[in-house]
Design a protein around this motif. Structure first.
Motif, mmCIF file in Angstrom:
data_model
loop_
_atom_site.group_PDB
_atom_site.id
_atom_site.type_symbol
_atom_site.label_atom_id
_atom_site.label_comp_id
_atom_site.label_asym_id
_atom_site.label_seq_id
_atom_site.Cartn_x
_atom_site.Cartn_y
_atom_site.Cartn_z
ATOM 1 N N PRO A 6 0.818 -1.216 0.000
ATOM 2 C CA PRO A 6 0.000 0.000 0.000
ATOM 3 C C PRO A 6 0.851 1.264 0.000
ATOM 4 O O PRO A 6 2.014 1.255 0.447
ATOM 5 C CB PRO A 6 -0.791 -0.121 1.309
ATOM 6 N N ALA A 7 0.264 2.334 -0.471
ATOM 7 C CA ALA A 7 0.913 3.636 -0.362
ATOM 8 C C ALA A 7 0.989 4.038 1.105
ATOM 9 O O ALA A 7 0.223 3.551 1.940
ATOM 10 C CB ALA A 7 0.132 4.676 -1.165
ATOM 11 N N ARG A 44 -3.476 -0.423 -4.549
ATOM 12 C CA ARG A 44 -3.419 1.035 -4.688
ATOM 13 C C ARG A 44 -4.586 1.591 -5.492
ATOM 14 O O ARG A 44 -4.460 2.617 -6.175
ATOM 15 C CB ARG A 44 -2.078 1.482 -5.279
ATOM 16 N N THR A 55 -5.821 5.238 -1.954
ATOM 17 C CA THR A 55 -4.584 5.722 -1.319
ATOM 18 C C THR A 55 -4.929 6.777 -0.264
ATOM 19 O O THR A 55 -4.579 7.944 -0.411
ATOM 20 C CB THR A 55 -3.624 6.300 -2.357
#
Length: 284
Positions: free
Chosen positions: A3-4, A44, A47
């Motif tokens: 993940p971001a 993603r 975000t």
């Protein structure tokens, strides 16, 4: 994928969760069981700058009686709903439906409120909650408000929740002694249903006194099969009467077409599965 980057907040009370949402802004995401959100984060497709985890808010868990309703905390896991004595006694349709959700691992982590707030029209629990005339108790900066299930599911993955609100609990009217069955059709085990039917009925003697039928994956939101319900009331609990009523299942629906089924096939499934669900519920 990974993940971001995001900031992480773990409030311990509902008030703290609401305050965290107010601080984080509209782009924040609320984490319940995470069974739907975490895959989206990893790909993603979302975000969010802030993730607000409700796992430590103990007041959002558990099942209790409140007059003519049972109240289920939004963070109550599928496993706990499935094995709760109050749910089994007063909302058999929820127990029946919850037992079909994904697999044991998902049922131990996923939450009842998380599934409802995600509002996937193909999910199992929204159709059952709708059929039971459930009410959603929502908390926000202005206090709490109650929204009927029929008004809570607004569109595809969209609910009546505002960005600064969270779903706290679900009030389910008692359906004590009602017959129930959840019937779904999927191509592979543990997959989302192509179509599913949640049916609960009160039988008086040899006839059907009341009926509630919810459909999954027959539109952008879960759908009540009101035509079926009206056709069932007052009829004998026989296969002939049930199959005749089931012919109304697709009325007022707008199913989508995708790689699993076109709209016409889904309407056919709705009629067939409704007949099966009602028949299984009453033992016809």
């Amino acid at each position: 994928m990974i993940p971001a980057a995001f900031d992480y907040v773990a409030p311990t009370t509902v008030d703290d969760a609401i305050a965290a949402l107010a601080t984080a802004g509209e782009d924040a995401k609320v984490l319940a069981g995470g069974q739907s959100l975490l895959p989206v984060l990893r790909m993603r497709l979302a975000t969010p700058p802030v993730l607000i985890d409700l796992a430590k808010v103990s007041e959002l868990r558990g099942v209790r009686e409140d007059g003519d309703a049972i109240v289920i905390g939004a963070m109550t896991t599928h496993y706990d709903v499935l094995h709760d004595a109050l749910v089994a006694e007063h909302a058999a349709l929820l127990a029946e439906t919850t037992g079909t959700v994904a697999d044991p691992q998902i049922r131990h982590r996923g939450t009842f409120g998380g599934s409802l707030a995600h509002a996937d029209p193909a999910a199992d629990l929204p159709a059952a909650a709708l059929a039971l005339d459930s009410e959603m108790v929502i908390a926000g900066p202005g206090g709490r408000r109650t929204v009927p299930a029929a008004e809570f599911f607004v569109d595809l993955f969209t609910t009546a929740l505002e960005p600064n609100e969270i779903l706290c609990e679900i009030r389910v009217p008692k359906h004590t002694g009602w017959h129930a069955h959840y019937e779904k059709f999927n191509r592979v085990a543990q997959a989302w249903p192509i179509v599913a039917v949640a049916a609960t009925l009160r039988v008086d003697g040899d006839s059907i006194a009341e009926a509630r039928v919810g459909l999954a994956n027959m539109g952008s939101t879960p759908v009540r099969a009101t035509g079926v319900e009206q056709a069932l009331v007052g009829q004998p609990a026989t296969a002939e009467a049930i199959n005749a009523a089931a012919e109304h299942a697709a009325e007022g629906t707008s199913p989508t077409a995708d790689g699993n089924a076109d709209a016409e096939y889904r309407q056919h499934l709705a009629r067939v599965l409704t007949g099966r669900a009602v028949s299984a519920a009453v033992g016809a």
